[in-house]
Scaffold this motif. Structure first.
Motif, PDB file in Angstrom:
ATOM      1  N   GLY A   1       0.793  -1.230   0.000  1.00 33.63           N
ATOM      2  CA  GLY A   1       0.000   0.000   0.000  1.00 33.63           C
ATOM      3  C   GLY A   1       0.823   1.277   0.000  1.00 33.63           C
ATOM      4  O   GLY A   1       0.359   2.323   0.475  1.00 33.63           O
ATOM      5  N   ILE A   2       2.057   1.225  -0.526  1.00 34.46           N
ATOM      6  CA  ILE A   2       2.841   2.459  -0.619  1.00 34.46           C
ATOM      7  C   ILE A   2       2.749   2.995  -2.048  1.00 34.46           C
ATOM      8  O   ILE A   2       2.530   2.235  -2.987  1.00 34.46           O
ATOM      9  N   PRO A   3       2.898   4.314  -2.228  1.00 38.18           N
ATOM     10  CA  PRO A   3       2.700   4.886  -3.563  1.00 38.18           C
ATOM     11  C   PRO A   3       3.807   4.506  -4.553  1.00 38.18           C
ATOM     12  O   PRO A   3       4.842   3.947  -4.162  1.00 38.18           O
ATOM     13  N   GLU A   4       3.559   4.843  -5.831  1.00 35.45           N
ATOM     14  CA  GLU A   4       4.550   4.652  -6.895  1.00 35.45           C
ATOM     15  C   GLU A   4       5.806   5.460  -6.551  1.00 35.45           C
ATOM     16  O   GLU A   4       5.726   6.504  -5.910  1.00 35.45           O
ATOM     17  N   ASP A   5       6.950   4.989  -7.002  1.00 34.32           N
ATOM     18  CA  ASP A   5       8.217   5.709  -6.822  1.00 34.32           C
ATOM     19  C   ASP A   5       8.545   5.992  -5.361  1.00 34.32           C
ATOM     20  O   ASP A   5       9.223   6.985  -5.055  1.00 34.32           O
ATOM     21  N   ASP A   6       8.042   5.145  -4.457  1.00 31.18           N
ATOM     22  CA  ASP A   6       8.384   5.348  -3.046  1.00 31.18           C
ATOM     23  C   ASP A   6       9.745   4.721  -2.787  1.00 31.18           C
ATOM     24  O   ASP A   6       9.979   3.568  -3.148  1.00 31.18           O
ATOM     25  N   PRO A   7      10.667   5.482  -2.166  1.00 31.08           N
ATOM     26  CA  PRO A   7      12.030   4.950  -1.996  1.00 31.08           C
ATOM     27  C   PRO A   7      12.078   3.726  -1.078  1.00 31.08           C
ATOM     28  O   PRO A   7      13.094   3.032  -1.041  1.00 31.08           O
TER      29      PRO A   7
END
Lengths: 743, 743
Positions: A212-218
């Motif tokens: 459930g983390i967004p796109e391009d999350d490091p």
């Protein structure tokens, strides 16, 4: 004289590449966090290239051995073809390297420039693209131009005529350059396509869906691999694809140009051979002029600026071609394979090529753009679930083949009416003349996409991401139109190669009513299906490995979700890299070996049928898959802004949006792996056929050779001579019947 | 004499149909509730047929007008073709009617028989299938045989020879019969395909997913439409498809038979023309023998019983063909278009056809059967969600084209080597000889499926449903193999028609290197894509109307969910009926008009290129779509018993199962609408081309006609004469170049 101008124009393009690349490098690269992330991406990209090049060296050595054998045994060939092949491979690899280097430099600098203004961000990202475009065009023109110069001196000067067998040998050897270039393109396009989608699907399935983390999350271990993938697939893959088309088109036109009898030209009859190189050379100037016109004010329309630049380069290139044709070709009395045409016809063929390229881009955009009927129909079907979304996209993809095929068929017929088979080839050459400009526009997209990713990962202010999003949205459109252009170019290039193949293999007709040719047609048409199946399954398998690795890291690395533990990005990069390289072997082998096996066992006519099958079915599958994928992608994007379905607004997170994500995921390997691979497949099989053509030509070739004028002017007679002699191939009974029939 | 035996064998088959149909009718039809439900289904089926036939009358009148015009103007034609067309259409419609009648009688009687024993249930359902199969074969053989008898008397006897232009006219007129049959097949297959899937998807989406009631629940208003759909699509559609293939194959072989020069046969040179009819006639006996061997004990293997029957009929048919060929053809010295062959070669061609048909069925089964690698790979990919399930199925579908295409290409080449183009056609005729048996096996599946539905709706005891489920599971396999057979037959039939077209249109080669032919090839190959897109979208739209109607009934009819309110089944039936009839117009028009437009504007060679494109791409799309759909279906079914994925058992209701349902729903229009429609598309376009062939043949046909022997024996010379005359078509410039080239 003109022989020296062409390579000089290539050098000019490379000088631009060098200068502009220096300018990009001098732009500020932002704060340390940005540079660190960009560094990961650049390292990942180079790691992939290194691994890829290692495999290619191995492959290259095998290919060299085969070519050396062919070159030493054939009558119209020479072992020198090995050198041409190596230079082609190295130049193509170099073009990929330049593109990747500049793209991984421009991305972070675009993000930094977006802190200032949109126009500055466009300037940096488009400069990056133009470095790539000019680099590709420059290397192609320099390589072809200077090799031709050398081979002309080596094989023709003082030994034979412009139309003779010596020139045929020179051009056959030059084909090696194209084979080298396209072989590298196979690895770059297919391998790059598998790489980018394995990373993308893997990152999405675990990161977005499970964690459930967004796109391009490091925090997502696969995010760097995903960003590397944009460069590997969209920059290096597209670059290698167009480099291959560009070289193959010019070469095929030159091969056909040898068959053109031009009475009274001022280039010792060489003008039809030199013309395609000259058009390509001046196309570099036309592209340069177009590139310089791309400018946008803050709040201005980026798409309009790119379109303007494109149209300028197309028009200038058309004007240059007109002047060149008037200057170089005699006005009347040109003939090829018994068909007479004139210089004006050749110019019209160039116009046909330019129009076909432009129309294909426009149609592709219509079928994949947000807010147009096709994408809206998918959006509407998302409201009834996953299955209807998928069905809707498949139907759009199938429907999207209609107009491009009609345009293409009309283009083939019209350019043939203008100047015979030379017209078909010159139409392709005209279309490809502005390759540098096309690539600049194409490569700008993934650079902007990467810049957005870096802005996100570095947590830059919101307006930065907004500016890069504007560029990214335009980039999605240019990616779609670029794909349309790439398919059109691959189709016309293959047809030009097909025509050149027939000439070199000494066959004047390929008759579908011959059962063996028909069998070849069926088998050829099947190959794009198995190739696509392999490419799609490869993505599936590689994505599964990626999913398992990302799950493992989330499980085992302490503090990873809190942002305190550093994910092992390089492990994900390694997975994508190895999967891409392992999985491209089998499809690559099919593309390279089928023409060799069919050609040597069944003879040139059957191989011709096979090529026709591959080309027709490959073009259709390329359009079907690319456009379905593009339409699904934008149907999903439509939900990000909100769309109205049956009077109700639907947003991100709704069930309809989830269904649209399924469509997008199905479309990912379609539009970025299997679809674009079709281009390489059809071109590569045609080039391999052209390379082996003199070695599988009918044995009575020797008869025709005694009198070159018979060979050129009376194809029908020659065909009858050929037909009347039994062929030495698998089906000697059939050859016997042929013999009976003609006596 | 033999001229009368063929229709007599047709009559024999019809007598069997009549007797067996009577036997089925006398079986007990169960209690009142069962009879009521069966009555709804029968009424719905007849309602669809009536609506369909009304549209067909309108279409038929237009076609008659066009055919009358053609028949009155052409030299080698006659207005009598209108009569042949009408009889073909009526016979095809009658075959559909018989099949539908018997299927809607057998379903309830099979359910009732299943209360006694499995063997009894198989007996009733398979009897129903055999009535359909024998009816189709009987009507086809009777129609073709007696029309040929009449036209032979009318045009040939006392006027010309077996190989002359009079026989050409007789056969051209007979082509009308095939055109009539295939036109009805278009409506039955495409309309039926849209009907059945609109009802199925509509019933599932609201019933199963939204209301949560099981399949075949009488509370679902769309459930009757769904059961009607099985009859409309799988019985009438498949029947019309094979009726069309059967007739077209025999006819095409007869047309090519006219070109065979058989010195010293005992049928005044007629033997190559009569042979295909004789093979079909004795094929009826072979099928009958096979049908009689199908028996199973309680607890026995139903699939094995069907396979045994099938192999018996194939072997007997092969033996009959051997005897016929030995008896009818002179042993040596047969020639067609300059190729010499012998009677043994003709027999080998029959064997090739039988082997190709069997292999195609086996390969199709492999790719769609539960427990085999392809379906298991989809099952495994279901665990990662909807998108990967869809991707997996698409990859399986694409991969499944490889082996069948290789078998088909090998079959084409081998049968050509055996007896030239006559060999290719006779291979198709050999394969189709056991059509009655194939159809009996095919039609048995939907009857068993319906029986299960009736058992469910009538709440019969559990063991009844268990017995019908065994039959249904076998029915799914036979549906898959039947589709493989139908595709193979359509492909070979089209090629036979293609060869016949070339002869009738007076062209001896179709050269892909001619730009116009190549353009035709591209456009032709695109048509299966647009046809599929239209068919798929039609299902989507029709299913949406169905969904809205079912939702309305659940909302507005009081007591419907409690089982006290009666759903308005007939409204759902009407929606499917009208949608099917409306939506089949555009694809139908494309199939009928494209050959006419291309033929009359661009000439026969370009039309030949177009046909080659349609056939190659249509066969691939048929396999891709049918097999992907079949594989998804069985991947879903695998969850019903439970499957192990990565060491974990997954059952119905799991997330993986839900993903597999998405795959199945995507596959529904693929495998039952667009996929099977490809068969009709490629055959119909070929037949239309054959019908118009004499009217678009090159103008100097008149020259060749003055001396028939030139026409038959020296195709090359004729082709040159023709080529040397400018053609009157759109591209007179090109014709001019042709002229120049040959002078």
């Amino acid at each position: 004289m003109i022989l020296y101008v062409v390579p000089a124009l290539g050098v000019l393009a490379l000088v631009y590449t060098w200068l502009r690349s220096g300018w990009v490098s001098r732009q500020p690269a932002g704060e340390e966090r940005m540079r660190t992330i960009a560094g990961y991406i650049a390292d990942g990209a180079i790691a992939f290239l290194k691994a890829e090049y290692r495999v290619m060296v191995l492959f290259g050595l095998m290919a060299c051995a085969f070519l050396f054998y062919l070159g030493s045994t054939g009558e119209k060939s020479s072992p020198v073809i090995v050198i041409a092949f190596l230079i082609g491979a190295v130049f193509s690899a170099l073009a990929g390297f330049i593109g990747m280097k500049i793209a991984t430099k421009s991305n972070v600098r675009t993000a930094q420039a977006a802190r200032t203004s949109l126009s500055q961000a466009l300037n940096v990202s488009f400069s990056g693209g133009s470095v790539m475009g000019m680099g590709v065009a420059g290397l192609a023109v320099l390589g072809l131009g200077s090799l031709f110069l050398v081979f002309y001196q080596l094989f023709v000067v003082g030994k034979g005529s412009a139309n003779g067998v010596e020139m045929e040998t020179a051009l056959e050897v030059l084909t090696g350059f194209s084979l080298g270039a396209e072989s590298i393109a196979l690895f770059a396009r297919v391998g790059g396509g598998i790489y980018t989608k394995a990373a993308d699907v893997g990152a999405d399935l675990v990161g977005k869906v499970e964690a459930g983390i967004p796109e391009d999350d490091p925090r997502n271990p696969a995010t760097i691999a995903d960003n590397v993938g944009d460069n590997v697939g969209d920059v290096a893959g597209m670059g290698a694809d167009l480099f291959g088309s560009y070289v193959a088109t010019i070469l095929a036109t030159m091969v056909l140009g040898r068959e053109v009898v031009a009475r009274g030209d001022e280039f010792q009859g060489l003008s039809p051979i030199l013309l395609p190189m000259a058009i390509a050379g001046l196309g570099i100037i036309a592209s340069l002029i177009g590139i310089l016109t791309v400018r946008v004010r803050e709040g201005g329309n980026v798409q309009a600026a790119l379109n303007r630049g494109n149209y300028v380069s197309v028009l200038v290139s058309g004007a240059f071609s007109y002047a060149l044709i008037r200057w170089m070709l005699p006005p009347e009395d040109l003939t090829i394979r018994g068909i007479t045409f004139n210089a004006t016809g050749v110019f019209y063929a160039v116009v046909v090529g330019l129009v076909v390229g432009t129309l294909m881009s426009i149609i592709t955009e219509y079928y994949t753009a947000m807010g147009k009927r096709p994408v809206l129909s998918i959006v509407r079907q998302s409201s009834t679930g996953h299955a209807t979304t998928v069905i809707g996209g498949l139907a759009v993809g199938m429907e999207s083949t209609v107009l491009p095929i009609i345009v293409l068929a009309a283009g083939i017929i019209l350019s043939y009416e203008c100047a015979g088979l030379y017209g078909v080839a010159i139409a392709a050459a005209g279309m490809m003349a502005t390759t540098a400009m096309q690539l600049a526009i194409d490569a700008f997209g993934p650079i902007a996409d990467n810049a957005g990713g870096i802005a996100e990962m570095s947590e830059l202010p919101k307006e930065v991401r907004e500016r890069t999003d504007i560029l990214d949205a335009v980039g999605n459109t240019t990616a779609a139109t670029g794909k349309g252009f790439a398919i059109a170019s691959a189709a016309l290039t293959s047809l030009a190669l097909f025509a050149a193949f027939m000439g070199t293999a000494n066959i004047s007709s390929i008759d579908i009513s011959d059962a063996r040719v028909l069998g070849g047609l069926f088998v050829g048409a099947m190959i794009p299906f198995i190739f696509s199946a392999l490419a799609i399954s490869a993505v599936g398998r590689a994505a599964m490995s990626m999913v398992q690795e990302v799950r493992r890291q989330f499980r085992e690395i302490p503090g990873i979700m809190e942002g305190t533990g550093r994910p092992e990005y390089e492990k994900c990069v390694a997975i994508s890299t190895h999967a891409a390289i392992r999985e491209m072997m089998l499809p690559g082998a099919i593309a390279l070996l089928v023409p060799v096996v069919v050609g040597f066992t069944m003879g040139p006519e059957v191989l011709g049928g096979t090529l026709a099958g591959v080309t027709v079915s490959g073009v259709l599958m390329a359009m079907f898959q690319s456009n379905a994928g593009g339409a699904w992608d934008n149907a999903k994007k439509s939900f990000e802004k909100g769309v109205e379905i049956d009077g109700k607004m639907e947003f991100k997170g709704s069930d309809a949006h989830k269904a649209s994500v399924t469509g997008d995921t199905v479309g990912d390997p379609f539009k970025d792996t299997s679809g674009p691979s079709m281009n390489i497949l059809i071109k590569l099989m045609s080039i391999v056929s052209l390379v082996i053509a003199p070695h599988i030509a009918a044995p009575e070739r020797a008869v025709a050779q005694q009198n070159t004028s018979v060979q050129v002017h009376k194809p029908e007679l020659k065909a009858q001579l050929r037909r009347a002699t039994p062929r030495e191939n698998l089906f000697s009974a059939e050859a016997f019947f042929h013999l009976m029939r003609h006596l």
